[in-house]
Scaffold this motif. Structure first.
Motif: not given
Length: 193
Positions: A51-54, A120-128
């Protein structure tokens, strides 16, 4: 708080086994505490970081995949008779400890990783990835010591020693590396048997 929760999670199970006080209600309450500590809190960390970076309104919610898949993993763990001296799927504390290190690493900014870690894409990938690993059928070593003897626990002792050395060398940056080492070490043990 996640790290403190992991410490209490280790000792509450140990105490229940030593006192022979394990019960179905205790198991369910433990899973509920695990869901909050090791799924909701890490999911919230990912949510806030994205949220802070997207500028996306929806992308931050991918952090809460950790809650959905973590809940399934905990239910699976409680009902899967195979999960005694081994885990099938990544334990929720391991996932949570990895996520909890991310904001600290970003703030300390070792080797200028700040922008990379907070992307955000790295964080999304980590979550997935962590969500998928929690419900996978990868057989991973349990760190529960039935006794303190060397022979039956030599792999556990070796992994703890590697983790301590990595932590002493790299501090908090080592936490995700330790979890990756745990997964790779466990999978290598499975192939060597």
């Amino acid at each position: 708080m996640i790290w403190l929760g992991a410490l209490f999670d280790f000792f509450d199970g140990l105490a229940a086994r030593l006192l022979k006080a394990a019960s179905p209600i205790g198991k369910d309450l433990d899973s509920l505490a695990d869901l909050i500590t090791f799924c909701f809190l890490p999911g919230s960390i990912i949510y806030v970081l994205i949220d802070q970076n997207s500028s996306s309104l929806l992308l931050p919610f991918i952090g809460y995949l950790l809650v959905i898949f973590g809940a399934y993993r905990l239910a699976k763990f409680n009902n899967d008779i195979r999960q005694g001296d081994a885990f099938y799927g990544l334990p929720v504390p391991s996932s949570a400890i990895s996520v909890s290190a991310l904001p600290i690493i970003a703030v300390q900014d070792p080797a200028s990783l700040h922008n990379f870690i907070l992307h955000p894409l790295l964080l999304s990938g980590i979550s997935a990835l962590l969500s998928a690993m929690m419900v996978s059928n990868f057989k991973l070593m349990s760190l529960k010591f039935a006794n303190l003897h060397w022979r039956p626990n030599r792999h556990r002792y070796l992994l703890v020693l590697i983790g301590l050395v990595l932590f002493l060398l790299f501090k908090v940056v080592a936490l995700p590396i330790i979890i990756i080492t745990y997964v790779v070490f466990s999978i290598a043990l499975n192939f060597s048997k």
